[in-house]
Design a protein around this motif. Structure first.
Motif, PDB file in Angstrom:
ATOM      1  N   LEU A   3      43.973  40.055  37.720  1.00 36.76           N
ATOM      2  CA  LEU A   3      44.677  38.942  38.357  1.00 36.76           C
ATOM      3  C   LEU A   3      45.799  38.416  37.470  1.00 36.76           C
ATOM      4  O   LEU A   3      46.899  38.101  37.947  1.00 36.76           O
ATOM      5  CB  LEU A   3      43.687  37.822  38.684  1.00 36.76           C
ATOM      6  CG  LEU A   3      42.624  38.156  39.742  1.00 36.76           C
ATOM      7  CD1 LEU A   3      41.648  37.000  39.903  1.00 36.76           C
ATOM      8  CD2 LEU A   3      43.285  38.478  41.085  1.00 36.76           C
ATOM      9  N   LEU A   4      45.554  38.325  36.167  1.00 40.54           N
ATOM     10  CA  LEU A   4      46.588  37.863  35.252  1.00 40.54           C
ATOM     11  C   LEU A   4      47.728  38.877  35.139  1.00 40.54           C
ATOM     12  O   LEU A   4      48.892  38.494  34.973  1.00 40.54           O
ATOM     13  CB  LEU A   4      45.997  37.601  33.866  1.00 40.54           C
ATOM     14  CG  LEU A   4      45.224  36.286  33.718  1.00 40.54           C
ATOM     15  CD1 LEU A   4      44.589  36.220  32.339  1.00 40.54           C
ATOM     16  CD2 LEU A   4      46.144  35.094  33.917  1.00 40.54           C
TER      17      LEU A   4
ATOM     18  N   GLY B  26      38.751  37.987  30.018  1.00 40.93           N
ATOM     19  CA  GLY B  26      39.800  38.706  30.733  1.00 40.93           C
ATOM     20  C   GLY B  26      41.194  38.248  30.381  1.00 40.93           C
ATOM     21  O   GLY B  26      42.162  38.993  30.569  1.00 40.93           O
ATOM     22  N   THR B  27      41.337  37.021  29.860  1.00 41.51           N
ATOM     23  CA  THR B  27      42.665  36.532  29.483  1.00 41.51           C
ATOM     24  C   THR B  27      43.112  37.081  28.136  1.00 41.51           C
ATOM     25  O   THR B  27      44.296  36.979  27.792  1.00 41.51           O
ATOM     26  CB  THR B  27      42.686  34.999  29.421  1.00 41.51           C
ATOM     27  OG1 THR B  27      41.875  34.534  28.317  1.00 41.51           O
ATOM     28  CG2 THR B  27      42.167  34.388  30.709  1.00 41.51           C
TER      29      THR B  27
ATOM     30  N   SER C 137      39.438  39.275  35.997  1.00 41.24           N
ATOM     31  CA  SER C 137      40.341  38.257  35.469  1.00 41.24           C
ATOM     32  C   SER C 137      41.600  38.879  34.896  1.00 41.24           C
ATOM     33  O   SER C 137      42.715  38.396  35.109  1.00 41.24           O
ATOM     34  CB  SER C 137      39.610  37.435  34.395  1.00 41.24           C
ATOM     35  OG  SER C 137      40.471  36.512  33.771  1.00 41.24           O
ATOM     36  N   ALA C 138      41.421  39.984  34.168  1.00 43.19           N
ATOM     37  CA  ALA C 138      42.574  40.652  33.567  1.00 43.19           C
ATOM     38  C   ALA C 138      43.522  41.189  34.636  1.00 43.19           C
ATOM     39  O   ALA C 138      44.751  41.100  34.495  1.00 43.19           O
ATOM     40  CB  ALA C 138      42.094  41.787  32.663  1.00 43.19           C
TER      41      ALA C 138
ATOM     42  N   LEU D  98      33.276  40.667  35.241  1.00 44.58           N
ATOM     43  CA  LEU D  98      34.325  39.774  35.723  1.00 44.58           C
ATOM     44  C   LEU D  98      35.536  39.786  34.791  1.00 44.58           C
ATOM     45  O   LEU D  98      36.621  39.355  35.170  1.00 44.58           O
ATOM     46  CB  LEU D  98      33.786  38.345  35.848  1.00 44.58           C
ATOM     47  CG  LEU D  98      32.742  38.126  36.942  1.00 44.58           C
ATOM     48  CD1 LEU D  98      32.182  36.709  36.851  1.00 44.58           C
ATOM     49  CD2 LEU D  98      33.342  38.366  38.312  1.00 44.58           C
ATOM     50  N   GLU D  99      35.351  40.274  33.571  1.00 48.38           N
ATOM     51  CA  GLU D  99      36.467  40.350  32.620  1.00 48.38           C
ATOM     52  C   GLU D  99      37.632  41.162  33.168  1.00 48.38           C
ATOM     53  O   GLU D  99      38.774  40.683  33.186  1.00 48.38           O
ATOM     54  CB  GLU D  99      35.995  40.922  31.290  1.00 48.38           C
ATOM     55  CG  GLU D  99      37.117  41.109  30.288  1.00 48.38           C
ATOM     56  CD  GLU D  99      36.654  41.811  29.022  1.00 48.38           C
ATOM     57  OE1 GLU D  99      37.530  42.124  28.193  1.00 48.38           O
ATOM     58  OE2 GLU D  99      35.450  42.038  28.868  1.00 48.38           O
TER      59      GLU D  99
ATOM     60  N   ALA E  65      35.427  35.438  32.584  1.00 46.10           N
ATOM     61  CA  ALA E  65      36.797  35.132  32.999  1.00 46.10           C
ATOM     62  C   ALA E  65      37.688  34.872  31.792  1.00 46.10           C
ATOM     63  O   ALA E  65      38.846  35.305  31.754  1.00 46.10           O
ATOM     64  CB  ALA E  65      36.793  33.918  33.924  1.00 46.10           C
ATOM     65  N   ALA E  66      37.152  34.181  30.787  1.00 41.89           N
ATOM     66  CA  ALA E  66      37.944  33.891  29.584  1.00 41.89           C
ATOM     67  C   ALA E  66      38.247  35.163  28.805  1.00 41.89           C
ATOM     68  O   ALA E  66      39.362  35.342  28.300  1.00 41.89           O
ATOM     69  CB  ALA E  66      37.196  32.895  28.700  1.00 41.89           C
TER      70      ALA E  66
ATOM     71  N   THR F  73      29.735  33.450  33.556  1.00 43.07           N
ATOM     72  CA  THR F  73      30.885  33.608  34.441  1.00 43.07           C
ATOM     73  C   THR F  73      32.164  33.118  33.781  1.00 43.07           C
ATOM     74  O   THR F  73      33.205  33.784  33.813  1.00 43.07           O
ATOM     75  CB  THR F  73      30.652  32.859  35.758  1.00 43.07           C
ATOM     76  OG1 THR F  73      29.477  33.374  36.399  1.00 43.07           O
ATOM     77  CG2 THR F  73      31.843  33.013  36.696  1.00 43.07           C
TER      78      THR F  73
ATOM     79  N   THR G 259      38.397  44.382  42.900  1.00 41.77           N
ATOM     80  CA  THR G 259      38.046  43.000  42.584  1.00 41.77           C
ATOM     81  C   THR G 259      36.963  42.481  43.520  1.00 41.77           C
ATOM     82  O   THR G 259      35.984  41.854  43.088  1.00 41.77           O
ATOM     83  CB  THR G 259      39.291  42.103  42.681  1.00 41.77           C
ATOM     84  OG1 THR G 259      40.250  42.541  41.712  1.00 41.77           O
ATOM     85  CG2 THR G 259      38.944  40.640  42.421  1.00 41.77           C
TER      86      THR G 259
END
Length: 322
Positions: free
Chosen positions: A269-270, A25-26, A266-267, A262-263, A22-23, A18, A287
């Protein structure tokens, strides 16, 4: 809820995956900022990402306590590093090529949409892993959410060359995920060492292409540019892939592929909070669908692990009877 071979709890493996998703996606948002302050190309950025991650993983490896695993032949270590590193290089580079050919939306849908399908089929054929009815629903929900998330707010132009590159990227990711799970079952896998070796191979694979594109970009804000490169190498690379290889070794391959979706969450949302993109109904709906699918598979995975552990205890002499 522990993997009987490696000793890593299934719940912790899911947590690792998880955080890794998420990481990852940044990385897209960081790359967008890199492109704003320099003329760096995508292959060169991928090379510096892998090279920096490789150096950071080497430093971390020198400081960490050795993981207790059974000895592994050197020839197999080399084979594992070579195949994983080449798969990672194909996964990243083919994706960038797809984005260039057909755009971000179609490239993302095809790559991340085909990935879970290829992984589920491969896991069924090579390891006998079954999704079950709940797993099939979760995968379908995740793919639906991904499509809504990426395509829901804008039209997309589909080009066959871009689709082909995206399919190659998905195949590279599927090979990496399946081999990580396969090799993780025998207890000889040190996930951290696997990450270090894989990034060494990936860096070498990308070097000639990065040289052809141009390794050293022009920038008017060197400090910000350097900070972004360090971030890309540290968080969505060294940290994320270290956690990914550890989690993927103990969690079912199909579950891994869905949790990694989840990538794009996250992307997205950023993109709204950092890059100023507009929040749409498609973003929210996609999402929620993908988060729900990942949560459903995570619950099924931990329950399945608990049930398997209970069955093993009952099968042992003197084991408890439920």
């Amino acid at each position: 809820m522990s993997n009987t071979v490696s000793g890593l709890p299934i719940g912790r493996g899911l947590l690792f995956l998880t955080v890794a998703g998420a990481a990852w996606g940044t990385a897209g948002a960081a790359a967008s900022l890199v492109y704003r302050v320099s003329d760096m190309g995508p292959v060169a950025l991928s090379f510096w990402r892998c090279a920096g991650g490789f150096v950071l993983l080497l430093l971390a490896r020198s400081l960490r306590r050795r993981t207790a695993v059974r000895p592994e032949p050197r020839r197999r270590k080399a084979l594992r590093a070579g195949v994983t590193g080449c798969s990672l290089a194909v996964f990243q580079t083919a994706y960038f090529a797809s984005v260039q050919a057909t755009g971000l939306a179609v490239a993302t849908v095809v790559t991340l949409g085909a990935g879970p399908v290829l992984i589920a089929l491969g896991a069924r054929l090579t390891m006998g892993e079954r999704l079950g009815a709940g797993g099939i629903v979760a995968v379908a929900g995740a793919l639906t959410g991904l499509t809504v998330l990426v395509l829901g707010s804008a039209g997309a132009q589909v080009r066959p060359s871009g689709v082909a590159w995206a399919t190659v990227s998905a195949a590279g990711y599927a090979v990496m995920a399946l081999l990580t799970r396969w090799w993780g079952r025998d207890g000889t896998t040190d996930a951290f060492a696997t990450s270090v070796r894989a990034f060494g191979v990936t860096t070498l694979c990308l070097l000639p292409f990065a040289l052809a594109e141009g390794l050293f970009p022009h920038t008017g804000d060197g400090l910000r540019f350097a900070g972004l490169l360090v971030y890309v190498a540290a968080v969505p690379t060294a940290l994320a892939y270290g956690l990914y290889f550890a989690g993927a070794a103990v969690v079912r391959s199909a579950t891994v592929s869905v949790v990694m979706l989840l990538e794009p969450v996250s992307a997205a949302l950023l993109a709204v909070t950092l890059l100023g993109e507009r929040l749409t109904a498609a973003t929210v709906a996609g999402t929620l669908l993908m988060l729900g699918a990942a949560a459903g598979l995570a619950v099924a995975e931990t329950r399945g692990a608990a049930a398997d552990g209970g069955a093993e205890r009952r099968a042992e002499p003197g084991g408890a009877v439920g």
